[in-house]
Design a protein around this motif. Structure first.
Motif, mmCIF file in Angstrom:
data_model
loop_
_atom_site.group_PDB
_atom_site.id
_atom_site.type_symbol
_atom_site.label_atom_id
_atom_site.label_comp_id
_atom_site.label_asym_id
_atom_site.label_seq_id
_atom_site.Cartn_x
_atom_site.Cartn_y
_atom_site.Cartn_z
ATOM 1 N N ALA A 221 9.334 -69.900 24.407
ATOM 2 C CA ALA A 221 9.808 -69.199 23.245
ATOM 3 C C ALA A 221 10.492 -67.897 24.061
ATOM 4 N N VAL B 26 3.762 -62.384 14.893
ATOM 5 C CA VAL B 26 4.702 -63.159 14.302
ATOM 6 C C VAL B 26 5.671 -63.851 15.062
ATOM 7 N N ALA C 251 3.867 -66.743 16.746
ATOM 8 C CA ALA C 251 3.545 -67.878 15.814
ATOM 9 C C ALA C 251 4.682 -68.735 15.395
ATOM 10 N N ARG C 252 5.734 -68.282 15.423
ATOM 11 C CA ARG C 252 6.881 -69.013 14.881
ATOM 12 C C ARG C 252 8.258 -68.713 15.577
ATOM 13 N N PRO C 253 8.963 -69.626 15.916
ATOM 14 C CA PRO C 253 10.324 -69.578 16.593
ATOM 15 C C PRO C 253 11.331 -68.493 15.796
ATOM 16 N N THR C 254 11.904 -67.576 16.740
ATOM 17 C CA THR C 254 13.037 -66.424 16.239
ATOM 18 C C THR C 254 14.200 -66.794 16.971
ATOM 19 N N LEU D 143 -0.648 -65.018 8.895
ATOM 20 C CA LEU D 143 -0.011 -66.007 8.977
ATOM 21 C C LEU D 143 -0.959 -67.409 9.255
ATOM 22 N N ARG E 281 0.974 -70.839 9.092
ATOM 23 C CA ARG E 281 2.020 -70.561 10.096
ATOM 24 C C ARG E 281 1.529 -69.917 11.450
ATOM 25 N N GLU E 282 0.390 -70.265 11.705
ATOM 26 C CA GLU E 282 -0.551 -69.652 12.796
ATOM 27 C C GLU E 282 0.087 -70.168 13.989
ATOM 28 N N ALA E 283 -0.262 -69.692 15.307
ATOM 29 C CA ALA E 283 0.581 -69.996 16.357
ATOM 30 C C ALA E 283 0.241 -71.375 16.938
ATOM 31 N N ARG E 284 1.098 -71.817 17.518
ATOM 32 C CA ARG E 284 0.897 -73.233 18.309
ATOM 33 C C ARG E 284 0.145 -73.214 19.584
#
Length: 159
Positions: A19, A81, A84-87, A151, A156-159
Motif C-alpha cells: 500500500a 482508514v 484498512a482499505r486501498p486509497t 471499520l 472494512r477491517e484491515a487485511r
C-alpha cells in the motif's frame, strides 16, 4: 516481479508494504503539490482557530492544545482508514502530511511554552508541555482504535 525504486518520495513510506509502495506511482511534483495544498488548508484552519481564541502568555493556550489533540485524533483515524482499505497515492500526503500536518502546530506549542516561561508562568508552561504530549498520544491512539472499530463493524477491517 520487479522491485520498486529505492528512492522515497515521502520519508515515511515503508517500501516493504504494498500500500505504501503505491504512493511511488505518483510523480514527486504531484506529491509535493498535494502536501502543499493540504498544508495551506490546515494552516489556515489553525490560524483561524488561534485568532478566534487568543490567550495571554501567562494563561493556558487552550486553542493550540485543542488543535494539537484534535489533529492527533484525526491522524490516528486517518492511519487506521488508510491501513484498512486501498486509497489513492495522494490521499495520505494530502490529508496526513499536508492538511493535518499544517493544522497541528507543534512549533506554536514550543513558542507558547517559551513565552509562558519568559513571563514567569513556569507552572503553566510545564503543565502545557505535559498535557500536550499526553493528550496528543492518547488522541492518536483513540482515533486509531475508534476508526478500526468502526471499520470492523462495517466490514472494512484491515487485511
Amino acid at each position: 516481479m520487479s522491485r520498486p525504486p529505492e528512492f522515497r518520495v515521502d520519508p515515511d513510506v515503508d517500501l516493504h508494504l504494498p500500500a505504501d509502495r503505491g504512493e511511488l506511482t505518483a510523480h514527486p511534483a504531484a506529491v509535493l503539490g498535494a502536501i502543499a495544498a493540504g498544508g495551506v488548508l490546515g494552516a489556515l484552519a489553525r490560524a483561524g482557530i488561534q485568532a478566534a481564541f487568543p490567550h495571554h502568555p501567562t494563561g493556558f493556550p487552550w486553542a493550540t492544545f485543542g488543535i494539537n489533540v484534535t489533529g492527533s485524533l484525526l491522524i490516528g483515524a486517518l492511519m487506521a482508514v488508510i491501513g484498512a482499505r486501498p486509497t489513492g497515492p495522494l490521499v495520505r500526503p494530502f490529508l496526513g502530511v499536508g492538511l493535518l500536518g499544517g493544522f497541528t502546530t507543534f512549533s506554536a506549542y514550543a513558542v507558547d511554552t517559551q513565552r509562558a516561561v519568559a513571563v514567569g508562568a513556569a507552572g503553566t508552561a510545564l503543565a502545557y508541555l505535559a498535557a500536550t504530549v499526553v493528550g496528543a498520544l492518547l488522541a492518536v491512539w483513540a482515533g486509531d482504535a475508534a476508526a478500526a472499530r468502526l471499520l470492523a463493524r462495517t466490514g472494512r477491517e484491515a487485511r
